[in-house]
Design a protein around this motif. Structure first.
Motif, mmCIF file in Angstrom:
data_model
loop_
_atom_site.group_PDB
_atom_site.id
_atom_site.type_symbol
_atom_site.label_atom_id
_atom_site.label_comp_id
_atom_site.label_asym_id
_atom_site.label_seq_id
_atom_site.Cartn_x
_atom_site.Cartn_y
_atom_site.Cartn_z
ATOM 1 N N LEU A 57 -19.869 15.269 -38.491
ATOM 2 C CA LEU A 57 -20.601 14.007 -38.615
ATOM 3 C C LEU A 57 -22.086 14.277 -38.846
ATOM 4 N N PRO A 58 -22.840 13.294 -39.346
ATOM 5 C CA PRO A 58 -24.291 13.481 -39.457
ATOM 6 C C PRO A 58 -24.900 13.733 -38.080
ATOM 7 N N PRO A 59 -25.931 14.549 -37.997
ATOM 8 C CA PRO A 59 -26.554 14.838 -36.712
ATOM 9 C C PRO A 59 -27.256 13.608 -36.144
ATOM 10 N N PRO A 60 -27.532 13.602 -34.826
ATOM 11 C CA PRO A 60 -28.284 12.488 -34.254
ATOM 12 C C PRO A 60 -29.737 12.513 -34.716
ATOM 13 N N ALA A 61 -30.367 11.353 -34.666
ATOM 14 C CA ALA A 61 -31.812 11.243 -34.849
ATOM 15 C C ALA A 61 -32.409 10.877 -33.500
ATOM 16 N N MET A 62 -33.602 11.378 -33.221
ATOM 17 C CA MET A 62 -34.208 11.104 -31.917
ATOM 18 C C MET A 62 -35.707 10.916 -32.042
ATOM 19 N N LEU A 63 -36.227 9.955 -31.290
ATOM 20 C CA LEU A 63 -37.659 9.757 -31.083
ATOM 21 C C LEU A 63 -37.908 9.931 -29.594
ATOM 22 N N SER A 64 -38.891 10.738 -29.231
ATOM 23 C CA SER A 64 -39.135 11.041 -27.826
ATOM 24 C C SER A 64 -40.617 10.987 -27.518
ATOM 25 N N GLY A 65 -40.942 10.446 -26.357
ATOM 26 C CA GLY A 65 -42.332 10.365 -25.932
ATOM 27 C C GLY A 65 -42.722 8.935 -25.637
ATOM 28 N N ASP A 66 -43.395 8.304 -26.582
ATOM 29 C CA ASP A 66 -43.831 6.916 -26.423
ATOM 30 C C ASP A 66 -43.546 6.172 -27.715
ATOM 31 N N TRP A 67 -42.366 5.579 -27.791
ATOM 32 C CA TRP A 67 -41.938 4.845 -28.981
ATOM 33 C C TRP A 67 -41.442 3.463 -28.567
ATOM 34 N N PHE A 68 -42.027 2.427 -29.102
ATOM 35 C CA PHE A 68 -41.609 1.055 -28.820
ATOM 36 C C PHE A 68 -41.593 0.773 -27.317
ATOM 37 N N GLY A 69 -42.488 1.401 -26.571
ATOM 38 C CA GLY A 69 -42.521 1.221 -25.129
ATOM 39 C C GLY A 69 -41.411 1.934 -24.395
ATOM 40 N N ALA A 70 -40.602 2.730 -25.094
ATOM 41 C CA ALA A 70 -39.491 3.456 -24.489
ATOM 42 C C ALA A 70 -39.849 4.930 -24.324
ATOM 43 N N ARG A 71 -39.117 5.599 -23.438
ATOM 44 C CA ARG A 71 -39.300 7.042 -23.281
ATOM 45 C C ARG A 71 -38.609 7.824 -24.390
ATOM 46 N N PHE A 121 -35.482 21.396 -31.375
ATOM 47 C CA PHE A 121 -36.125 20.141 -30.991
ATOM 48 C C PHE A 121 -35.965 19.876 -29.499
ATOM 49 N N ALA A 122 -34.758 20.042 -28.983
ATOM 50 C CA ALA A 122 -34.520 19.786 -27.567
ATOM 51 C C ALA A 122 -35.398 20.687 -26.693
ATOM 52 N N ALA A 123 -35.516 21.964 -27.068
ATOM 53 C CA ALA A 123 -36.352 22.886 -26.301
ATOM 54 C C ALA A 123 -37.818 22.494 -26.384
ATOM 55 N N GLY A 124 -38.267 22.078 -27.582
ATOM 56 C CA GLY A 124 -39.670 21.707 -27.750
ATOM 57 C C GLY A 124 -40.041 20.463 -26.971
ATOM 58 N N VAL A 125 -39.147 19.480 -26.955
ATOM 59 C CA VAL A 125 -39.417 18.273 -26.177
ATOM 60 C C VAL A 125 -39.533 18.615 -24.699
ATOM 61 N N SER A 126 -38.664 19.495 -24.210
ATOM 62 C CA SER A 126 -38.680 19.880 -22.798
ATOM 63 C C SER A 126 -39.928 20.680 -22.441
ATOM 64 N N ARG A 127 -40.307 21.627 -23.303
ATOM 65 C CA ARG A 127 -41.414 22.525 -22.956
ATOM 66 C C ARG A 127 -42.787 21.944 -23.272
ATOM 67 N N LEU A 128 -42.887 21.169 -24.345
ATOM 68 C CA LEU A 128 -44.186 20.719 -24.827
ATOM 69 C C LEU A 128 -44.523 19.286 -24.444
ATOM 70 N N ALA A 129 -43.516 18.470 -24.175
ATOM 71 C CA ALA A 129 -43.702 17.056 -23.812
ATOM 72 C C ALA A 129 -44.646 16.331 -24.768
ATOM 73 N N PRO A 130 -44.392 16.366 -26.088
ATOM 74 C CA PRO A 130 -45.283 15.697 -27.040
ATOM 75 C C PRO A 130 -45.147 14.181 -26.957
ATOM 76 N N ARG A 131 -46.219 13.473 -27.328
ATOM 77 C CA ARG A 131 -46.225 12.012 -27.193
ATOM 78 C C ARG A 131 -45.438 11.306 -28.282
#
Length: 415
Positions: free
Chosen positions: A30-44, A192-202
């Motif tokens: 299947l197509p891979p998931p898409a993800m936005l992480s940090g501060d998007w639309f007031g969501a985490r 991406f998963a590792a970068g979100v965990s280690r870097l916590a970008p906005r």
């Protein structure tokens, strides 16, 4: 448009959910998931489990429906590359723009609760999603060679030429960038998963398809449009950050005449861009010269807001503002021309924009900086900075290295 939002009964973090969904998609073709992480639309975080993102122009939906505060429901995930401004200079193998529809998403609200949301009844049941997210697939991984950097002398020469153009009165500021490249194998989703965990970008974002992957750890908001209200938070001004307890450079950054001048000029440029499409008198600067942390560096950012005129569409808004002012220069048209003449290659997705257009929640796009582009066994990372009349070529090259360092370290150390 009918919108539903239902909380999951089991707790799951967005990073774990993303990893589970990435493995599920890979194992079933299947197509891979898409993800936005940090501060998007007031969501985490927001995840589309399996959108089919493919080369396509950004859609133009009708005005937002009213779904209530915080609800996203679904929408189009995608990106716009910087090279849309000059197609003759396209670089890399990724398409110039790619978008894909998701009729349901997972949204983590400000409290950390995960909601399964859908548009017009799309997507699985809550119980089906809970069962899927409870699985424990084997971890995904990647390997990458060290990134090859541009010759420092090339970047210094470009900075010198830019300073001469500023001294000649051609412009006030321009962003000069280079491209780091290397080899990559394995899972971009794992990176991406590792970068979100280690870097916590906005303003992190992940998009992928048969065309390749975009792995963005951006700290910068390009545009947020909710209803007719629009907001942009340009970043300009950088010093290295050596640790959570070290705020010496944060103080120095706010006192730096060069960095403050960079930020004020670009803030004024963004005011002008938004003024072309906003109600007269509605454009304001509620926040000026805020010092904020980002991976490896301190940044100065400012926020510009406005109210769009009734007839202005998202296409009109982008026509007035893209590419982002913080990664071009002032005046923007002359900066674009100078960038094309001084940079040795096109920028690709780097310094374009990535995000989500929801028919019920509006539009949010980051500025595609601190962003990996992955395709056909290769990976690229664009890095650059703003040049003013008093820029020092060696200091500007060191700024590029400071920005790249956390990402180079991440790439070299798979979890």
């Amino acid at each position: 448009m009918r919108v539903t939002s239902r909380p999951l009964r089991t707790e799951v973090t967005s990073s774990r959910a993303f990893s589970v969904l990435a493995h599920h998609a890979a194992s079933r073709g299947l197509p891979p998931p898409a993800m936005l992480s940090g501060d998007w639309f007031g969501a985490r975080a927001v995840i589309a489990p399996s959108p089919a993102i493919s080369p396509a122009a950004m859609p133009s939906p009708p005005p937002d429906a009213d779904a209530g505060p915080g609800v996203i429901g679904g929408g189009w995930f995608g990106y716009l590359s910087y090279d849309l401004a000059d197609p003759s200079r396209r670089t890399g193998s990724l398409p110039a723009t790619a978008w894909g529809w998701a009729d349901h998403v997972l949204r983590w609200d400000a409290t950390g609760t995960c909601h399964l949301e859908s548009l017009d009844g799309g997507g699985p049941s809550v119980s089906t999603m809970e069962s899927l997210l409870a699985s424990a697939p084997p971890p995904l991984s990647w390997t990458a060679g060290p990134l090859r950097r541009p010759l420092p002398s090339e970047h210094r020469d470009a900075v010198k030429a830019c300073v001469h153009a500023i001294e000649a009165g051609e412009l006030f500021q321009a962003n000069i960038c280079g491209r780091f490249t290397g080899s990559f194998s394995g899972s971009p989703a794992a990176l991406f998963a590792a970068g979100v965990s280690r870097l916590a970008p906005r303003r992190a974002a992940f998009l992928a398809g048969s065309w390749g992957s975009v792995v963005s750890f951006s700290p910068e908001l390009f545009l947020a449009r909710h209803g007719r209200a629009v907001r942009s938070t340009p970043i300009k001004g950088t010093l290295p950050r050596r640790g959570p307890a070290d705020d010496g450079n944060a103080v120095l950054l706010r006192r730096s005449a060069k960095d403050v001048a960079e930020n004020v000029m670009i803030t004024d440029l963004v005011r002008n861009d938004l003024g072309r499409v906003c109600e007269v008198g509605s454009v304001t600067v509620p926040s000026l010269l805020e010092v904020r942390p980002a991976p490896g560096v301190w940044h100065l950012d400012s926020t510009v807001t406005g109210v769009l005129r009734p007839e202005v569409s998202d296409a009109d808004l982008l026509a007035a503002t893209f590419p982002p002012g913080s990664v071009t220069g002032a005046p923007k048209i002359r900066a674009l021309d100078l960038i094309a003449s001084l940079e040795s290659s096109g920028r690709g997705v780097y310094t374009g924009a990535i995000g989500l257009l929801s028919p019920v929640a509006g539009l949010e796009l980051n500025v595609a900086i601190r962003t990996f582009e992955i395709a056909a066994g290769s990976i690229a990372l664009g890095v650059g900075g703003g040049i003013t009349a008093d820029s020092d070529p060696e200091a500007e090259w060191q700024e590029c290295l400071h920005k790249a360092a956390p990402l180079e370290h991440l790439l070299a150390t798979p979890s």
